[in-house]
Enzyme design. Structure first.
Site, mmCIF file in Angstrom:
data_model
loop_
_atom_site.group_PDB
_atom_site.id
_atom_site.type_symbol
_atom_site.label_atom_id
_atom_site.label_comp_id
_atom_site.label_asym_id
_atom_site.label_seq_id
_atom_site.Cartn_x
_atom_site.Cartn_y
_atom_site.Cartn_z
ATOM 1 N N HIS A 1 77.520 87.225 24.395
ATOM 2 C CA HIS A 1 76.261 87.055 25.111
ATOM 3 C C HIS A 1 76.047 85.614 25.566
ATOM 4 O O HIS A 1 75.246 85.353 26.465
ATOM 5 C CB HIS A 1 75.103 87.488 24.202
ATOM 6 C CG HIS A 1 73.934 88.073 24.931
ATOM 7 N ND1 HIS A 1 73.983 88.496 26.246
ATOM 8 C CD2 HIS A 1 72.648 88.305 24.523
ATOM 9 C CE1 HIS A 1 72.799 88.963 26.606
ATOM 10 N NE2 HIS A 1 71.974 88.854 25.581
ATOM 11 N N ASN B 1 66.077 85.826 25.715
ATOM 12 C CA ASN B 1 64.974 86.527 26.380
ATOM 13 C C ASN B 1 63.935 85.604 26.994
ATOM 14 O O ASN B 1 63.127 86.059 27.807
ATOM 15 C CB ASN B 1 64.287 87.483 25.397
ATOM 16 C CG ASN B 1 65.112 88.717 25.119
ATOM 17 O OD1 ASN B 1 66.316 88.749 25.373
ATOM 18 N ND2 ASN B 1 64.480 89.748 24.595
ATOM 19 N N ASN C 1 68.311 90.514 30.231
ATOM 20 C CA ASN C 1 67.013 89.944 29.882
ATOM 21 C C ASN C 1 66.916 88.441 30.112
ATOM 22 O O ASN C 1 65.824 87.915 30.354
ATOM 23 C CB ASN C 1 66.655 90.272 28.433
ATOM 24 C CG ASN C 1 66.277 91.735 28.270
ATOM 25 O OD1 ASN C 1 65.937 92.411 29.233
ATOM 26 N ND2 ASN C 1 66.351 92.238 27.055
#
Length: 269
Positions: A77, A127, A173
């Protein structure tokens, strides 16, 4: 008989009640947007050093951001951070990272063929990465169309990279946070494939896991190719007749309703 009727009415009531409740994904997204706004609206006065003030002089300015989670730089990620680190190394400025509390991130000021660069690694969770991006854009006077986001992409296998000119966050996100905070989706993106999980592995567990030793070999090549592509993009001269927004970009408020429906099906952490 009476018990059966009561039970049926009870089930009907709760079925109707839960249908009216917003979905978990929608609630999480709403909460994230509120957090974005609270963090972004926090007042700050950016004091600039000589080098930081100099970037406001005449000339092209661009912001390159490696999206990810702080402290998890080795995970799938956070591959955007790995690409940004490789770019800093190629430019010979890898030892210049410094924390900037005014933008909630780490920055490097550099240059590529008369283009002044701000490299940014947000120190906020994925996020809410957009808070750091918006603050950096404001501090250095950089327009959204001159921002390049580097992030992981589930829909591409490891080894594949692609440039995306604005448009939907496609369920990511971190990108969605940037769109929310900048109030536009015109930002250029470098999408770095990490592939989808196999078997019963959840998306969340997959994106937060580290690359295997075999994948690391592929990743080395990916980092080289990604930096080559970034430098090529950053070296391009702006066309005077070109529109201010990249193809596919639009104001966030003008996003089509069907895009929301697609994105509400899920997203990355």
């Amino acid at each position: 008989m009476r018990t059966g009727w009561f039970f049926g009415r009870f089930c009907s009531f709760f079925s109707h009640f839960f249908e009216k409740l917003p979905s978990f994904v929608a609630m999480r997204r709403l909460l994230t947007r509120i957090i974005n706004r609270v963090l972004l609206d926090a007042s700050f006065t950016p004091a600039m050093t000589g080098g930081e003030a100099e970037i406001h002089t005449e000339g092209r300015r661009k912001l390159v951001v490696g999206l990810g989670n702080p402290g998890m730089e080795g995970t799938r990620h956070s591959v955007g951070m790995a690409v940004l680190g490789a770019l800093a190394a190629r430019l010979g400025v890898a030892d210049r990272w410094h924390g900037d509390r005014h933008v909630s991130g780490e920055v490097i000021l550099s240059e590529v063929q008369q283009t002044r660069l701000v490299l940014l690694r947000p120190r906020l969770l994925m996020n809410v990465n957009g808070v750091s991006v918006a603050k950096a854009a404001g501090k250095y006077g950089i327009r959204p169309e001159d921002i390049l986001l580097v992030h992981d992409e589930l829909d591409k296998p490891l080894g594949k990279i692609a440039i995306k000119h604005g448009g939907s966050a496609r369920g990511h996100n971190g990108v969605r946070s940037c769109v929310d905070c900048l109030q536009t989706d015109v930002m250029l993106r470098l999408r770095v494939g990490i592939g989808r999980p196999s078997g019963k592995t959840s998306v969340e567990r997959h994106v937060l896991s580290r690359f295997s030793s075999e994948e690391q070999k592929v990743l080395e090549s990916v980092l080289v190719q990604s930096v080559d592509l970034l430098i090529s993009q950053l070296s391009q001269q702006d066309s005077p007749s070109a529109p201010s927004s990249p193809a596919g970009g639009r104001a966030a408020a003008a996003a089509a309703p069907q895009r929301k429906q697609k994105e509400e099906k899920g997203g990355l952490l």
